[in-house]
Design an enzyme around this catalytic site. Structure first.
Site, PDB file in Angstrom:
ATOM      1  N   GLU A 242      38.585  65.885  38.928  1.00 50.47           N
ATOM      2  CA  GLU A 242      37.865  65.356  37.733  1.00 50.47           C
ATOM      3  C   GLU A 242      37.996  63.902  37.479  1.00 50.47           C
ATOM      4  O   GLU A 242      36.861  63.171  37.414  1.00 50.47           O
ATOM      5  CB  GLU A 242      38.594  66.036  36.732  1.00 50.47           C
ATOM      6  CG  GLU A 242      37.606  65.875  35.277  1.00 50.47           C
ATOM      7  CD  GLU A 242      38.066  66.653  34.113  1.00 50.47           C
ATOM      8  OE1 GLU A 242      37.680  67.832  34.028  1.00 50.47           O
ATOM      9  OE2 GLU A 242      38.516  66.006  32.984  1.00 50.47           O
ATOM     10  N   ARG A 268      11.006  40.308  28.593  1.00 51.37           N
ATOM     11  CA  ARG A 268      11.191  39.778  27.216  1.00 51.37           C
ATOM     12  C   ARG A 268      11.049  38.335  27.161  1.00 51.37           C
ATOM     13  O   ARG A 268      12.139  37.485  28.129  1.00 51.37           O
ATOM     14  CB  ARG A 268      12.534  40.317  26.762  1.00 51.37           C
ATOM     15  CG  ARG A 268      12.968  39.665  25.526  1.00 51.37           C
ATOM     16  CD  ARG A 268      12.261  40.112  24.199  1.00 51.37           C
ATOM     17  NE  ARG A 268      12.904  39.782  23.045  1.00 51.37           N
ATOM     18  CZ  ARG A 268      12.298  39.761  21.814  1.00 51.37           C
ATOM     19  NH1 ARG A 268      11.095  40.380  21.796  1.00 51.37           N
ATOM     20  NH2 ARG A 268      12.900  39.742  20.754  1.00 51.37           N
ATOM     21  N   GLN A 279      21.718  31.591  30.615  1.00 54.78           N
ATOM     22  CA  GLN A 279      22.920  31.978  31.193  1.00 54.78           C
ATOM     23  C   GLN A 279      23.781  33.352  30.657  1.00 54.78           C
ATOM     24  O   GLN A 279      24.318  33.995  31.011  1.00 54.78           O
ATOM     25  CB  GLN A 279      23.768  30.951  31.571  1.00 54.78           C
ATOM     26  CG  GLN A 279      23.370  29.898  32.666  1.00 54.78           C
ATOM     27  CD  GLN A 279      24.613  28.916  32.927  1.00 54.78           C
ATOM     28  OE1 GLN A 279      25.348  28.741  32.194  1.00 54.78           O
ATOM     29  NE2 GLN A 279      24.210  28.405  34.116  1.00 54.78           N
TER      30      GLN A 279
END
Length: 379
Positions: A242, A268, A279
């Site tokens: 798991e 955008r 940055q």
């Protein structure tokens, strides 16, 4: 072809990714309702539920590393992280111990159904006073003629309210600690099994989780995994699978987040520029990429060590810690990159953050992983 993978392995990844996208057309994020039986059967068809199970029971017989790649592809292709998590928990915490330690009768009866998705399994270990300390189980297994009788409550069982069968752990002697823990397979319709209502959770909304109570619940001897008192070793074995393979789903989630952030930063515009030119945005995405590739290498190494038959305790702990903490940090950065839209449910970015939070808790908390790492380092 990606570095380090032969054509067959890469073809399997691409096939699973394409099949996942076709079966679960990606919306913005996790759904708000629980998964359906139809969803589960689709996962069986894709091959996720039986990836590491023997071929003779309908599985693919894959090793840990190839299994992780299947989980990663599904995690990338399906935006419903709760569904993928539920499937991985079903496979690694339930089907794996049945395959490795179950009696011939139980294996023959359950494994083909679990691999195909016709049955859903839930792992019943966690209790109110036994979370990280799994040696303090209050649920008891009283040995009687022909089997054991269970009494006690499990507080948090993923898939629990929907499951058909449970892999549960109880103790034959609370004073014996790990030496008393015993693993059993319990059918949902067994007299004495009481299934609780689903919990309301922060994330993973489509995966129901709830309490399971056993009241004088008789389990036949053939349903005892390995033998009385072998439960701790069986549980740790399943946790290895798991902690390594399940967390590959978060590699897929990370890959998907980076793709969305890059697209958003390209489209955008603010202050006359694409926000990717700032940055403060581009460096966050660079850090997300570094997190993904670093965590991926650690997870692949842990799985490779498992395939070599090695304990891989250190490698698995490093992998689990890196993936869970990394995806949480990356999801937080994704919300920041999307700004106000990242806080709205319609874009699904905040869902990724909510789904990432529990990764630092289940399968052993981040602090437990650090403790294991320190111990394996010699401290």
């Amino acid at each position: 072809m990606e570095f380090g993978w032969n054509e067959g392995q890469q073809a399997r990844y691409d096939e699973v990714l394409a099949a996942t996208r076709a079966a679960f057309p990606t919306g913005p994020g996790s759904g708000h309702g629980f998964y359906t039986r139809k969803d589960w059967l689709r996962l069986g068809e894709i091959g996720l539920l039986g990836a590491c199970l023997p071929t003779e029971v309908g599985g693919q017989g894959l090793g840990a590393l190839d299994t992780a790649r299947v989980v990663e592809a599904v995690g990338r292709g399906c935006a419903d992280t709760g569904l993928v998590f539920g499937a991985a928990a079903h496979t690694f915490a339930c089907a794996v111990p049945i395959a490795e330690f179950g009696s011939a009768a139980v294996r023959e009866r359950l494994l083909p159904e679990l691999a195909a998705g016709r049955l859903i399994a839930g792992n019943a270990m966690t209790e109110p006073d036994a979370g990280s300390d799994s040696s303090r189980l209050a649920t008891t297994a009283r040995v009687v003629d022909g089997g054991v009788v269970l009494n006690g409550t499990k507080s948090f069982v993923s898939n629990g309210p929907a499951a058909d069968v449970y892999v549960a752990y109880a103790t034959v002697n609370p004073k014996a600690g790990f030496l008393g823990v015993t693993g059993v397979v319990v059918d949902r319709n067994t007299p004495g099994v009481v299934v609780g209502e689903p919990h309301e959770k922060m994330g993973m909304h489509s995966c129901p989780a709830g309490a399971i109570t056993f009241e004088e619940c008789f389990v036949p001897e053939e349903n005892v995994l390995g033998g009385v008192g072998q439960g701790a070793a069986i549980f740790q074995h399943s946790m290895g699978w798991e902690r390594a393979c399940l967390f590959a789903l978060y590699l897929g989630l990370l890959e998907r987040l980076i793709e969305r952030c890059v697209r958003h930063a390209t489209e955008r515009r603010q202050f006359g520029k694409r926000i990717g030119e700032f940055q403060s945005v581009s460096h966050r995405i660079a850090d997300m990429k570094l997190t993904l590739e670093s965590a991926r290498l650690l997870l692949y190494r842990a799985c490779w060590e498992m395939d070599q038959g090695k304990p891989a305790v250190l490698e698995i702990a490093l992998s689990k810690l890196a993936v869970s903490e990394g995806v949480l940090a990356a999801a937080t950065d994704a919300v920041r990159i999307f700004g106000g839209r990242g806080y709205l449910r319609e874009d699904g970015i905040e869902a990724a953050l909510r789904d990432a939070v529990p990764s630092t808790i289940f399968s052993g908390t981040s602090d437990i992983q650090r403790q294991l790492i320190a111990k394996e380092t010699g401290l």
